[in-house]
Design an enzyme around this catalytic site. Sequence first.
Site, PDB file in Angstrom:
ATOM      1  N   ASP A   1       8.500  -4.011   0.097  1.00 40.55           N
ATOM      2  CA  ASP A   1       8.866  -2.632   0.453  1.00 40.55           C
ATOM      3  C   ASP A   1       8.315  -2.373   1.865  1.00 40.55           C
ATOM      4  OD1 ASP A   1      10.058  -0.159  -0.130  1.00 40.55           O
ATOM      5  OD2 ASP A   1       8.241   0.673  -1.034  1.00 40.55           O
TER       6      ASP A   1
ATOM      7  N   ASP B   1      -0.923  -6.165   2.323  1.00 40.45           N
ATOM      8  CA  ASP B   1      -0.678  -5.047   3.245  1.00 40.45           C
ATOM      9  C   ASP B   1      -1.913  -4.924   4.120  1.00 40.45           C
ATOM     10  OD1 ASP B   1      -0.153  -2.339   4.368  1.00 40.45           O
ATOM     11  OD2 ASP B   1       1.342  -2.221   2.769  1.00 40.45           O
TER      12      ASP B   1
ATOM     13  N   LYS C   1      15.151  -1.411   4.819  1.00 38.54           N
ATOM     14  CA  LYS C   1      14.994  -0.042   5.343  1.00 38.54           C
ATOM     15  C   LYS C   1      15.688   0.076   6.691  1.00 38.54           C
ATOM     16  CE  LYS C   1      10.630   0.512   2.951  1.00 38.54           C
ATOM     17  NZ  LYS C   1      10.562   1.795   2.243  1.00 38.54           N
TER      18      LYS C   1
ATOM     19  N   ALA D   1       0.826  -1.223   0.000  1.00 41.37           N
ATOM     20  CA  ALA D   1       0.000   0.000   0.000  1.00 41.37           C
ATOM     21  C   ALA D   1       0.858   1.270   0.000  1.00 41.37           C
ATOM     22  CB  ALA D   1      -0.902  -0.012   1.237  1.00 41.37           C
ATOM     23  N   PRO D   2       0.421   2.331  -0.643  1.00 41.85           N
ATOM     24  CA  PRO D   2      -0.849   2.471  -1.374  1.00 41.85           C
ATOM     25  C   PRO D   2      -0.851   1.878  -2.785  1.00 41.85           C
ATOM     26  CG  PRO D   2       0.355   4.541  -1.425  1.00 41.85           C
ATOM     27  CD  PRO D   2       1.167   3.608  -0.560  1.00 41.85           C
ATOM     28  N   GLY D   3       0.311   1.365  -3.259  1.00 40.15           N
ATOM     29  CA  GLY D   3       0.230   0.607  -4.506  1.00 40.15           C
ATOM     30  C   GLY D   3       1.126   1.071  -5.653  1.00 40.15           C
ATOM     31  N   GLY D   4       2.160   1.853  -5.360  1.00 40.44           N
ATOM     32  CA  GLY D   4       3.058   2.299  -6.437  1.00 40.44           C
ATOM     33  C   GLY D   4       3.710   1.119  -7.160  1.00 40.44           C
TER      34      GLY D   4
HETATM   35  C1  LIG Z   1       6.871   2.308   2.121  1.00 42.21           C
HETATM   36  S1  LIG Z   1       5.275   1.655   2.250  1.00 42.21           S
HETATM   37  C2  LIG Z   1       5.166   0.721   0.762  1.00 42.21           C
HETATM   38  C3  LIG Z   1       4.974   1.547  -0.487  1.00 42.21           C
HETATM   39  C4  LIG Z   1       4.624   0.701  -1.678  1.00 42.21           C
HETATM   40  N1  LIG Z   1       5.749  -0.105  -2.145  1.00 42.21           N
HETATM   41  C5  LIG Z   1       4.161   1.552  -2.833  1.00 42.21           C
HETATM   42  O1  LIG Z   1       4.805   1.517  -3.892  1.00 42.21           O
HETATM   43  O2  LIG Z   1       3.152   2.237  -2.694  1.00 42.21           O
HETATM   44  C6  LIG Z   1       5.441   0.433   3.452  1.00 42.21           C
HETATM   45  C7  LIG Z   1       4.235  -0.417   3.683  1.00 42.21           C
HETATM   46  O3  LIG Z   1       4.599  -1.490   4.541  1.00 42.21           O
HETATM   47  C8  LIG Z   1       3.384  -1.868   5.179  1.00 42.21           C
HETATM   48  N2  LIG Z   1       3.620  -2.815   6.271  1.00 42.21           N
HETATM   49  C9  LIG Z   1       4.188  -2.602   7.483  1.00 42.21           C
HETATM   50  N3  LIG Z   1       4.173  -3.739   8.212  1.00 42.21           N
HETATM   51  C10 LIG Z   1       3.592  -4.686   7.425  1.00 42.21           C
HETATM   52  C11 LIG Z   1       3.280  -6.060   7.597  1.00 42.21           C
HETATM   53  N4  LIG Z   1       3.568  -6.694   8.730  1.00 42.21           N
HETATM   54  N5  LIG Z   1       2.686  -6.716   6.582  1.00 42.21           N
HETATM   55  C12 LIG Z   1       2.388  -6.094   5.425  1.00 42.21           C
HETATM   56  N6  LIG Z   1       2.653  -4.790   5.221  1.00 42.21           N
HETATM   57  C13 LIG Z   1       3.241  -4.107   6.201  1.00 42.21           C
HETATM   58  C14 LIG Z   1       2.784  -0.541   5.596  1.00 42.21           C
HETATM   59  O4  LIG Z   1       1.408  -0.687   5.854  1.00 42.21           O
HETATM   60  C15 LIG Z   1       3.081   0.318   4.380  1.00 42.21           C
HETATM   61  O5  LIG Z   1       1.982   0.374   3.511  1.00 42.21           O
END
Ligand SMILES: C[S@@+](CC[C@H](N)C(=O)[O-])C[C@H]1O[C@@H](n2cnc3c(N)ncnc32)[C@H](O)[C@@H]1O
Length: 313
Positions: free
Chosen positions: A239, A201, A268, A182-185
């Site tokens: 991510d 997510d 990260k 999320a949000p889905g890029g």
């Molecule tokens: C940097 S954002 C991802 C952005 C995404 N790659 C994009 O292109 O929009 C990190 C994501 O990791 C998710 N996240 C954190 N802990 C998580 C878990 N245990 N399982 C799945 N997602 C998780 C968060 O909800 C957040 O949406």
Amino acid sequence: MTMTMTTAYLAAVGFVDQLQEELRRAGIVVRGRHERLLICDGPAVSAAWAANIWHDCVELPASSIGAAAQALRAIQRNWAMYAPLHHRRANLIHERLPHVSAKPIVFPAAAPTAPLGSWTLLASDRLLAAARCSSPFANGEVAFVEDRTGPPNRAYLKLWEALVRMRRWPGPGERCLDLGAAPGGWTWVLAQLGAEVLAVDKAPLDPKVSALAGVDWRGESAFALEPESVGPVDWLFSDIVCYPARLLRLVEKWRVSGLVKNFVCTIKFQGATDHETAAAFAALPGAEVVHLHHNKHELTVILSAAKDLIDGR
Ligand SMILES: C[S@@+](CC[C@H](N)C(=O)[O-])C[C@H]1O[C@@H](n2cnc3c(N)ncnc32)[C@H](O)[C@@H]1O
């Protein structure tokens, strides 16, 4: 007389300290520093925090602008300038070198394969140059023709860069798992390529992304997902914001399952850089750990089952 080989490592912008520490851990002594460029004796070692690695550097006299340009042209055609100092003089040399196209990339496209050397003016009359460098891009910087309407955020640029660098990307019929989607890029990138995406997510995807053909979303923790419940996947992307050690355990779980062909995951760092875990990622068979131009305080691990097979031949 034996000649000592020189390698120079150009730190990613803002990450000189990380590169210095990485080289120190690898037993490499930095004998000179030219802003972001760390000059070392000996052959190159892997260095994730380097935006570009200059192999087999040579020092050339640069008594005049013309002589400097001629010395570079005598080695090869394509050169990228790194000019933190003596900027005006360096630019005059640069203007006398053949033009190298630096057009922004229209994704999808593979990274260029033409050799691109790097040079800098160490002093007004002395050049450091390397015909062979690790990055096909000038100073490791990749620019794209951006899409300002489709994706919900700018995270897609990181994925574009990783795939351009791999010179491969998912295609129609390939199955992708996008963890922390999320949000889905990233899911947007994969759906645009025609792949099938299972986005995981706890947070929902942007409605524009979840409506794309081939996109499915599961609102659960990626860490609770068992490989056997998902089955074979061509590409696993992550991510997720989490500690590097937790991501390493996740990648190991999926790697050991044998169900994944390719991995592209962001490591990260929150606060201090976890060099030890970064090194553990780099030690995985077939792994490459890099700081992409579009990465922040993070690294990207690329693991390819195909590469593993080639390396293991
Ligand atoms: C940097 S954002 C991802 C952005 C995404 N790659 C994009 O292109 O929009 C990190 C994501 O990791 C998710 N996240 C954190 N802990 C998580 C878990 N245990 N399982 C799945 N997602 C998780 C968060 O909800 C957040 O949406």
